[in-house]
Design a protein around this motif. Structure first.
Motif: not given
Length: 67
Positions: A53, A56-57, A67, A59-64
């Protein structure tokens, strides 16, 4: 005898990343097929699930941020 399997260049690159140095593509695909047979959903203990988890968290923060 053998069969031909067509894959995109992207798929071949992904396979190349997974392929071991002295492994044929046939051996690679057989290994991947065997490994997927042994995957059992829900077998992580609480610590492993929490670590997943967190990854994943992050990774999502890095992706955001990218942007």
């Amino acid at each position: 005898m053998g069969s031909t399997i067509r894959v995109s260049d992207n798929t071949k690159e992904l396979l190349n990343r997974l392929k071991q140095e002295n492994e044929t593509y046939d051996e690679l695909l057989a290994r991947l097929a065997r490994e997927s047979d042994t995957m059992n959903a829900g077998v992580w203990d609480d610590e492993q699930a929490e670590a997943a988890r967190e990854v994943l968290k992050q990774s999502r923060q890095s992706f955001e941020q990218d942007r």
